[in-house]
Motif scaffolding. Sequence first.
Motif: not given
Length: 388
Positions: A40, A47, A271, A284-286, A291, A295, A300
């Motif tokens: 992550y 990102e 996220a 952004n995508i959760k 995510y 990315a 994302p």
Amino acid sequence: MRSMNQQTEAVYIHIPFCTNKCFYCDFNSYVLKDQPVMDYLRALDKEMELTVKENPPGRIKSIFVGGGTPTVLKPDEMAYFLQSVKTHFPDWAEDIEFSMEANPGTTDLEKLSVMRAGGVNRISFGVQAFQNSLLTGIGRIHDTDDVYRSLENARSAGFSNISIDLMFGLPNQTVEMLSESVTEALKLGLPHYSIYSLKVEENTLFHTLFQKNQLPLPDEEDELNMYLLLMERMREAGYKQYEISNFAKPGFESRHNMTYWRNEDYYGLGAGAHGYIGRKRHINIKGVTPYIQAAQAGLPRLESYEITHEEAMEDFVMVGLRVLDGISRSRFAQQFDASLDDVFAGPLGRMTQRGLLESTDEGYKLSSKGVLFGNEVFAEFIGSLSAN
């Protein structure tokens, strides 16, 4: 006031991991166990890289790391993350405000020292209450001993700009219990306090219990008395209520939140994060894994959309009125090349006539009555231009 072409100076970064999910929480957060944390953080780094390539930053005046609970990161993960921030946003104002949310019990001296060395200079602890029974009842895993220990560690690590969050309107909370929490909070002598009322949000355990009539909330009169009490107590202690839910000593108002309330641009990274740049909002995508995957391929984004001129003007008024100094005619004119009084003559007139708004030399602000019925005032402006 910033121009449309001015570079962005504020950064929000989302760390979605938590030790557990609180019963009232509807934020984009996930229990830490078995999560791909380093993957992550690497995706977040990517990102950041793509974001500043598309929209180069100006001199950064505020960074806010929220969650989730950012302080669940281990010291080495925290160091990696903070280095990413510094790499992609290297130009910091001399008086930058770099805030990070923390939960008591997730911050030992080693981790706090890593944060301080990485540039974090403001920390906000989610305390919520000073009664262990209430903390258990809302799903918090810390107790009051953790609060005092965490604050002591933060000061030892070199933090002086410290804020805590409290909540009122909690299940089984009385006016007396809130008064006791405010007393204990004020004993700490901190420069800033955020004190919010509980909102029962969908997709939370509390919402499920509320639907079944199993959530013992204070009645409306008690909740109003709680708000009146905390405003009076904070004022007596020398704190300015600069926003509906926020109180500060002079000079310690949250600069990052003022970015939101002035409807200024900010990066939104991580996220589920929201961002706002050049009258364009994105979400952004959760999910954590979606995510990370997104990315690797590009920004994302879940959704991006333009804000119309009318929507931007409505947003300016609605978020600006949360600040107790109010909204400024000159700021409005500089941002929109229009007259605040002309554009919103109807709702401003109605709210002023009802005694919920007051005209000032600068513009308009909530009256003392309006502070208690802020949502009613804000609703008056939603869609008011598109409806004409």
